[in-house]
Design an enzyme around this catalytic site. Structure first.
Site, PDB file in Angstrom:
ATOM      1  N   SER A  42      18.509  16.770  22.492  1.00  0.00           N
ATOM      2  CA  SER A  42      17.402  16.004  21.904  1.00  0.00           C
ATOM      3  C   SER A  42      17.234  14.667  22.627  1.00  0.00           C
ATOM      4  O   SER A  42      16.380  13.875  22.268  1.00  0.00           O
ATOM      5  CB  SER A  42      17.618  15.787  20.409  1.00  0.00           C
ATOM      6  N   ASN A  64      26.015  12.914  11.735  1.00  0.00           N
ATOM      7  CA  ASN A  64      25.124  13.256  10.621  1.00  0.00           C
ATOM      8  C   ASN A  64      24.669  12.029   9.826  1.00  0.00           C
ATOM      9  O   ASN A  64      23.489  11.888   9.513  1.00  0.00           O
ATOM     10  CB  ASN A  64      25.805  14.267   9.696  1.00  0.00           C
ATOM     11  N   HIS A  70     -23.819  16.082  -0.160  1.00  0.00           N
ATOM     12  CA  HIS A  70     -24.084  17.368   0.514  1.00  0.00           C
ATOM     13  C   HIS A  70     -24.775  17.147   1.859  1.00  0.00           C
ATOM     14  O   HIS A  70     -25.505  18.020   2.329  1.00  0.00           O
ATOM     15  CB  HIS A  70     -24.939  18.297  -0.357  1.00  0.00           C
ATOM     16  N   SER A 119     -20.680  12.247  31.008  1.00  0.00           N
ATOM     17  CA  SER A 119     -20.460  13.657  31.297  1.00  0.00           C
ATOM     18  C   SER A 119     -20.309  13.828  32.798  1.00  0.00           C
ATOM     19  O   SER A 119     -20.907  13.098  33.588  1.00  0.00           O
ATOM     20  CB  SER A 119     -21.661  14.462  30.783  1.00  0.00           C
ATOM     21  N   LYS A 153     -25.778  11.670  29.563  1.00  0.00           N
ATOM     22  CA  LYS A 153     -24.921  11.699  28.371  1.00  0.00           C
ATOM     23  C   LYS A 153     -24.135  10.408  28.111  1.00  0.00           C
ATOM     24  O   LYS A 153     -23.706   9.724  29.018  1.00  0.00           O
ATOM     25  CB  LYS A 153     -23.908  12.859  28.488  1.00  0.00           C
ATOM     26  N   GLU A 163     -14.448  11.640  18.270  1.00  0.00           N
ATOM     27  CA  GLU A 163     -14.119  13.074  18.187  1.00  0.00           C
ATOM     28  C   GLU A 163     -12.610  13.294  18.193  1.00  0.00           C
ATOM     29  O   GLU A 163     -12.087  14.142  17.470  1.00  0.00           O
ATOM     30  CB  GLU A 163     -14.749  13.823  19.363  1.00  0.00           C
ATOM     31  N   GLN A 206      17.227  18.462  13.325  1.00  0.00           N
ATOM     32  CA  GLN A 206      16.855  17.774  14.562  1.00  0.00           C
ATOM     33  C   GLN A 206      15.363  17.958  14.870  1.00  0.00           C
ATOM     34  O   GLN A 206      14.771  17.186  15.607  1.00  0.00           O
ATOM     35  CB  GLN A 206      17.716  18.309  15.707  1.00  0.00           C
TER      36      GLN A 206
END
Ligand code: ARG
Length: 462
Positions: free
Chosen positions: A22, A109, A155, A276, A282, A289, A321
């Site tokens: 890890s 631990n 709506h 774009s 664009k 987004e 882990q």
């Protein structure tokens, strides 16, 4: 050499290391592990298990490891399976035989649970700061919006006009609740697990209360099995982060929608938009987004980790882990989204004319017409039907609604004044409502709440 070379003879298989390591991701808890180790060393000193000189030599070695890590001078070796092993290995190289005493009375631990709790406390505070920053942007954009209004939707159909300030603050209140959730999650996880050992505590005279206080935790664990196996705090942090992600996603969705030519309610500053590769015209809202998109991934981390937890017997299992990568990624993504969205919203320009034109759609005063009739004694259900009939008539026959209202025996000229621009939004006067009067109060209470969050999170007032 492994930590367990006394017990297991042959060399550990390469594929085992590759699968179980890890270090590639938990290295980011190095400062938390060092902090936990410092407290543990002092605790060993207090218990008389190591001498004052040994305490000093271990603390010096830990400091040195910290510097080496920051400077990039210390790199993991084969066999350093996680950050804890790496640090202990290097302390032992630096402090010789004394280094071998570092792990007295401690297991990885309780060590990993301690480091991860410290990490969460720090990172949750950083997220809170990011949320407060975004709330401040929303609050100042709301103030500056004055009496500008736009259609409120249900709506996604135009419903009633609302002040732009009201709309912006609606997102703000959701984020303030997230701050509250972050705070209580952070308080709940402020429990020190050190002293639980591998699972059962210790025969040595360790003092978990002292070490927990030394690390700034509110208290120590009550049950050593629980201390090493509890990852509620990871699940809870992931939930709070997911919900922040969902709230950011909803802001993102509206930025996307409002920036379309169809809505045209806002224009992104050039530096917060993308172009774009093919279409020269664009201007895309990629930040908004991705705020929307990344929230899906964070929800996935929460769901995935809950699945990891659900079948685990007590106490520690290596499955645990798997807590780190989703948690780290959730913190990273939420942090990045908060700064990007704050920047975007601070510089966005609202097209107020366009918003108001849309909100002045005559049908958006329908409920005001019905309430006008109610104020004159008509039962609401009948008033609803009268106005509904007029709207239908207006659409079917192509006659302006205002004309039909003026001509209607129970409505007439006075009721037709409701079509005046701004009239409908000004009539929203009830507490918490969308009109100028309650919104002025709301701006104030929002600012007060934000100020108290700043104080609670220890941030200087603005
Ligand atoms: N890297 C491990 C984790 O994240 C540390 C604990 C290892 N403990 C053990 N008994 N193998 O959980």
């Amino acid at each position: 050499m492994t930590l367990w070379s006394g017990r297991l003879g042959s060399q550990t298989a390469d594929a085992l290391w590759a699968f179980t390591q890890s270090i590639s991701f938990d290295i980011r808890m190095a400062r938390d592990d060092l902090e936990g180790s410092r407290a543990h060393v002092k605790g060993l000193g207090r218990a008389g298990l190591i001498s004052a000189e040994e305490v000093e030599s271990l603390l010096n070695a830990l400091d040195r490891v910290g510097t080496e890590l920051t400077e990039g001078a210390l790199k993991p070796d084969v066999g350093d399976e996680d950050v804890h092993t790496l640090i202990e290995r290097r302390v032992t190289e630096l402090a010789g035989d004394t280094g071998a005493k570092l792990h007295t009375g401690r297991s990885r631990n309780d060590q990993v649970a301690t480091a991860l709790r410290l990490y969460c406390k720090r990172e949750l505070a950083a997220v809170a700061e990011g949320i407060i920053g975004l709330c401040e942007v929303l609050s100042s954009r709301a103030k500056e919006a004055g009496d500008a209004y736009l259609p409120g939707y249900t709506h996604l159909q135009r419903a009633q006009p609302v002040l732009l300030a009201h709309h912006l603050l609606a997102h703000g209140w959701a984020l303030l609740r997230d701050l509250d959730r972050l705070y209580s999650a952070r308080t709940r996880l402020s429990v020190g697990p050190l002293g639980a050992g591998a699972l059962a505590g210790s025969s040595l005279a360790l003092d978990p209360d002292w070490v927990a206080a030394e690390l700034g935790f509110e208290g120590r664990f009550e049950n050593s099995l629980d201390a090493v196996s509890d990852r509620d705090f990871v699940a809870e942090s992931l939930f709070v982060l997911s919900l922040v992600g969902v709230h950011l996603s909803r802001v993102g969705e509206e930025v996307v929608l409002w920036s379309t030519q169809e809505f045209g309610f806002l224009r992104l500053a050039d530096r917060w938009a993308t172009g774009s590769s093919m279409l020269p015209q664009k201007k895309n809202p990629d930040v908004a987004e991705l705020a929307r998109g990344k929230s899906g991934r964070i929800i996935g981390h929460l769901a995935g980790f809950m699945a990891t937890l659900k079948g685990l017997p007590l106490s520690y299992n290596r499955d645990l882990q798997e807590d780190k990568e989703p948690l780290f990624d959730a913190f990273d993504q939420v942090g990045l989204a908060l700064s990007a969205l704050s920047g975007l919203l601070a510089e966005v320009s609202f097209d107020i004319d366009r918003m108001q034109e849309a909100a002045d759609d005559p049908t958006s005063v329908a409920v005001d017409l019905a309430e006008w009739l109610v104020a004159r004694g008509m039962p609401f259900r009948r008033a609803h039907a009268v106005v509904g009939g007029l709207v239908r008539d207006s659409l079917d026959r192509g006659v302006p609604l205002a004309e039909l209202v003026e001509a209607h025996p129970e409505l007439g000229q006075e009721a037709a004044l409701l079509f005046e621009p701004k009239s409908a939004v000004r009539r929203r006067t009830t507490p918490g409502g969308a009109g100028p009067e309650p919104v002025a109060k709301q701006l104030q209470s929002f600012a007060e709440k934000l100020g108290s969050e700043r104080r609670r999170w220890g941030l200087p007032s603005t």
